[in-house]
Write a protein that holds these residues in place. Structure first.
Motif, PDB file in Angstrom:
ATOM      1  N   GLU A  50       0.854  -1.188   0.000  1.00 15.80           N
ATOM      2  CA  GLU A  50       0.000   0.000   0.000  1.00 15.80           C
ATOM      3  C   GLU A  50       0.888   1.236   0.000  1.00 15.80           C
ATOM      4  O   GLU A  50       1.927   1.280   0.679  1.00 15.80           O
ATOM      5  CB  GLU A  50      -0.932   0.013   1.231  1.00 15.80           C
ATOM      6  CG  GLU A  50      -1.886   1.192   1.237  1.00 15.80           C
ATOM      7  CD  GLU A  50      -3.171   0.956   2.032  1.00 15.80           C
ATOM      8  OE1 GLU A  50      -3.256  -0.048   2.749  1.00 15.80           O
ATOM      9  OE2 GLU A  50      -4.086   1.793   1.919  1.00 15.80           O
ATOM     10  N   GLN A  51       0.487   2.204  -0.781  1.00 18.26           N
ATOM     11  CA  GLN A  51       1.262   3.444  -0.906  1.00 18.26           C
ATOM     12  C   GLN A  51       0.255   4.573  -1.060  1.00 18.26           C
ATOM     13  O   GLN A  51      -0.557   4.566  -1.982  1.00 18.26           O
ATOM     14  CB  GLN A  51       2.146   3.324  -2.158  1.00 18.26           C
ATOM     15  CG  GLN A  51       3.097   4.457  -2.359  1.00 18.26           C
ATOM     16  CD  GLN A  51       4.062   4.135  -3.501  1.00 18.26           C
ATOM     17  OE1 GLN A  51       4.340   2.969  -3.784  1.00 18.26           O
ATOM     18  NE2 GLN A  51       4.556   5.143  -4.170  1.00 18.26           N
ATOM     19  N   ALA A  52       0.284   5.528  -0.134  1.00 16.16           N
ATOM     20  CA  ALA A  52      -0.753   6.568  -0.149  1.00 16.16           C
ATOM     21  C   ALA A  52      -0.267   7.816   0.549  1.00 16.16           C
ATOM     22  O   ALA A  52       0.696   7.776   1.319  1.00 16.16           O
ATOM     23  CB  ALA A  52      -2.008   6.057   0.567  1.00 16.16           C
ATOM     24  N   SER A  53      -0.961   8.925   0.293  1.00 13.33           N
ATOM     25  CA  SER A  53      -0.688  10.118   1.092  1.00 13.33           C
ATOM     26  C   SER A  53      -1.029   9.747   2.531  1.00 13.33           C
ATOM     27  O   SER A  53      -1.919   8.919   2.782  1.00 13.33           O
ATOM     28  CB  SER A  53      -1.555  11.286   0.625  1.00 13.33           C
ATOM     29  OG  SER A  53      -2.904  11.031   0.941  1.00 13.33           O
ATOM     30  N   ALA A  78      -4.725  10.093   3.361  1.00  9.87           N
ATOM     31  CA  ALA A  78      -5.587   9.027   2.833  1.00  9.87           C
ATOM     32  C   ALA A  78      -5.336   7.720   3.573  1.00  9.87           C
ATOM     33  O   ALA A  78      -6.274   6.976   3.894  1.00  9.87           O
ATOM     34  CB  ALA A  78      -5.337   8.851   1.336  1.00  9.87           C
ATOM     35  N   PHE A  79      -4.070   7.447   3.863  1.00  9.14           N
ATOM     36  CA  PHE A  79      -3.724   6.181   4.510  1.00  9.14           C
ATOM     37  C   PHE A  79      -4.352   6.079   5.892  1.00  9.14           C
ATOM     38  O   PHE A  79      -4.998   5.085   6.221  1.00  9.14           O
ATOM     39  CB  PHE A  79      -2.200   6.038   4.604  1.00  9.14           C
ATOM     40  CG  PHE A  79      -1.771   4.779   5.304  1.00  9.14           C
ATOM     41  CD1 PHE A  79      -1.788   3.563   4.624  1.00  9.14           C
ATOM     42  CD2 PHE A  79      -1.380   4.798   6.632  1.00  9.14           C
ATOM     43  CE1 PHE A  79      -1.409   2.392   5.269  1.00  9.14           C
ATOM     44  CE2 PHE A  79      -1.003   3.633   7.282  1.00  9.14           C
ATOM     45  CZ  PHE A  79      -1.010   2.425   6.600  1.00  9.14           C
ATOM     46  N   ASP A  86      -3.959   9.510  -5.047  1.00  7.57           N
ATOM     47  CA  ASP A  86      -2.932   9.432  -4.001  1.00  7.57           C
ATOM     48  C   ASP A  86      -2.996   8.117  -3.241  1.00  7.57           C
ATOM     49  O   ASP A  86      -2.634   8.040  -2.079  1.00  7.57           O
ATOM     50  CB  ASP A  86      -3.076  10.610  -3.026  1.00  7.57           C
ATOM     51  CG  ASP A  86      -4.443  10.604  -2.340  1.00  7.57           C
ATOM     52  OD1 ASP A  86      -5.313   9.797  -2.733  1.00  7.57           O
ATOM     53  OD2 ASP A  86      -4.633  11.393  -1.402  1.00  7.57           O
ATOM     54  N   HIS A  87      -3.461   7.041  -3.915  1.00  8.20           N
ATOM     55  CA  HIS A  87      -3.643   5.797  -3.171  1.00  8.20           C
ATOM     56  C   HIS A  87      -3.472   4.564  -4.064  1.00  8.20           C
ATOM     57  O   HIS A  87      -4.264   4.342  -4.985  1.00  8.20           O
ATOM     58  CB  HIS A  87      -5.048   5.796  -2.548  1.00  8.20           C
ATOM     59  CG  HIS A  87      -5.116   5.054  -1.258  1.00  8.20           C
ATOM     60  ND1 HIS A  87      -5.885   5.464  -0.202  1.00  8.20           N
ATOM     61  CD2 HIS A  87      -4.485   3.918  -0.832  1.00  8.20           C
ATOM     62  CE1 HIS A  87      -5.744   4.612   0.810  1.00  8.20           C
ATOM     63  NE2 HIS A  87      -4.902   3.660   0.441  1.00  8.20           N
TER      64      HIS A  87
END
Ligand SMILES: Nc1ncnc2c1ncn2[C@@H]1O[C@H](COP(=O)(O)OP(=O)(O)OP(=O)(O)O)[C@@H](O)[C@H]1O
Ligand code: SF4
Ligand SMILES: [Mg+2]
Length: 334
Positions: A236-239, A242-243, A312-313
Motif C-alpha cells: 500500500e502506498q498513499a498520502s 488518505a492512509f 494518491d492511493h
C-alpha cells in the motif's frame, strides 16, 4: 505522491536478492521485490512494516550501500547508474543516512570533532583552518554545545550520540536523508526531542526524508506519504492523510489495529493479524494470504498487482474496494 512536484528521488522496480545458506542447501530470498516509489523535494516518505520485510535493505539500495540486482534509482532527474565518478561523489554528498543505533555507527575511538569533520574533509567542504568553526556551527544546529566536540561517543548520552549522527548527516548539506528507525533505540523521553530536531532541520534546510519506523503514531505525525512493505513488496502506498483515514490493505489495517497508542483510554489493540512474516512461504498468489482474514480462493491463484484506487492511493489487494470505509474509531491511531 505529490503529482504537482517533480520527484527528487524515484525508484523503478528495485529488486535485491540474498542467498541464505543452511547446511548444504542454498536458498534465495528476495528482500526487496519490485519496489517503485517517489519522493518529492522537502517531503517525508515513511516506510512501515514488520521486522524482516525489507525496509533496511531498501534504505541501503537508496543510499547505494547495496547495489540492486534489478531496477533503477533516479535522483534529481538522473539515473544513478549512469553517473560519472564525480557525479557519484556528488550523489553521496546529497544523500545521507542516519541509523537506529548511533553507538554502532560512530567510530568509538574518534572524538566528536573528528567524526563531524570527516564528511567535510571527504567532500572538501571546509579548509583545515575553517574546520573547527564549521564543526561548531554544525553542532550548534543540532543542539549540541561546542565543548561536546572534544568528547568520545561513550562519553555522550544516547540522545547526544544520535545528534552527532545527525550532525554528520547534515554536514554535507544533503538534500535527502534516509532515516532507518532513528529514534527507536532511544529513551522515550528523548525521542520527541530528536523527532522535533529532524522536523526543524527539514524546514530550515529543505530536506527530504525517507523515514523507516515501526511507530505509526510517529509516522502519522511526520509523513507526507506512507508505504507499507510486506515480504519485500509495497502493498500500500498513499498520502498520509488518505492512509490514516482509510487504509485499504488488510495488512495495513492490522498494523494500525495492533499499534500501541499513546492515550491509555483508547484501545491498545491486540494483534488483528496472527502469525509471523514467513519468508518464501508463498510461491504464487498473494503473499499475505496465509495470515489474511479476508483471503478468498482467488487470492491463492493470482498475485494482486499494486493498482491505483485514487490519485494518491495505490493498493495490492483483490478486495481493496471493499475496504473503502474509514477505520472504526477504536482502530484509529490519531
Ligand atoms: N546481507 C544479507 N544477507 C542475507 N540476507 C539478508 C541480508 N540483509 C538482509 N537480509 C534478509 O533480507 C530480509 C529483509 O531484511 P531487512 O534488514 O531489510 O528487514 P527490515 O524490514 O529492515 O527488518 P527490521 O525491522 O528487523 O530492521 C530479511 O529476511 C533478512 O534476513
Ligand atoms: S489479495 Fe486476498 S489474501 Fe491478499 S490481502 Fe487482499 S484479501 Fe487478503
Ligand atoms: Mg531494519
Amino acid at each position: 505522491m505529490s503529482a504537482s512536484k517533480a520527484p527528487l528521488l524515484s525508484t523503478r522496480g528495485l529488486r535485491k536478492r540474498y542467498k541464505l545458506r543452511g547446511g548444504n542447501a542454498v536458498r534465495q530470498i528476495t528482500a526487496v521485490d519490485d519496489v517503485s516509489i517517489q519522493l518529492a523535494s522537502g517531503e517525508t516518505l515513511a516506510v512501515v512494516g514488520e521486522s524482516g520485510c525489507g525496509k533496511s535493505t531498501l534504505a541501503k539500495l537508496i543510499t547505494q550501500l547495496e547495489i540492486p540486482d534489478e531496477g533503477e534509482l533516479v535522483f534529481d532527474g538522473r539515473p544513478v547508474s549512469t553517473r560519472s565518478r564525480r557525479e557519484r561523489l556528488a550523489f553521496r554528498r546529497d544523500v545521507q543516512i542516519v541509523l537506529q543505533d548511533p553507538y554502532g555507527s560512530l567510530t568509538p575511538h574518534f572524538r566528536v570533532h573528528t567524526l563531524v569533520a570527516e564528511p567535510l574533509r571527504i567532500h572538501r567542504l571546509a579548509t583545515p583552518s575553517k574546520l573547527p568553526t564549521r564543526v561548531a556551527e554544525i553542532l550548534e544546529s543540532v543542539g549540541l554545545a561546542p565543548e561536546i566536540a572534544g568528547r568520545f561517543p561513550h562519553e555522550l548520552s544516547g540522545g547526544q550520540r544520535q545528534r552527532v549522527s545527525i550532525a554528520r548527516a547534515i554536514a554535507t548539506r544533503p538534500r535527502l536523508i534516509v532515516c532507518d528507525e532513528p529514534v527507536s533505540a532511544l529513551d522515550v523521553s528523548v525521542r520527541s526531542q530528536i523527532v522535533n530536531l529532524l522536523l526543524d532541520l527539514q524546514r530550515e534546510l529543505g530536506l527530504s526524508y525517507l523515514f523507516i519506523s515501526h511507530d505509526l503514531a510517529l509516522v502519522d505525525h511526520i509523513a507526507d506519504v506512507v508505504c507499507v512493505m510486506y515480504l519485500g513488496r509495497i502493498v500500500e502506498q498513499a498520502s498520509a492523510a488518505a492512509f490514516f483515514a482509510a487504509p485499504r490493505h488488510p495488512y495495513s489495517r492490522a498494523l494500525i489495529a495492533s499499534s500501541p497508542v499513546p492515550d491509555p483510554r483508547r484501545r491498545h489493540g491486540a494483534p488483528a493479524v496472527h502469525g509471523e512474516v514467513e519468508v518464501g512461504a508463498t510461491t504464487s498468489g498473494c503473499r499475505f494470504r496465509n495470515r489474511c482474514p479476508m483471503a478468498l480462493a482467488k487470492c491463492a491463484e493470482t498475485d494482486p498487482p499494486l493498482r491505483v484506487l485514487a490519485a494518491d492511493h495505490l493498493v495490492a489487494c483483490h478486495r481493496a474496494d471493499e475496504l473503502g470505509e474509514p477505520l472504526p474509531f477504536a482502530e484509529q491511531i490519531r
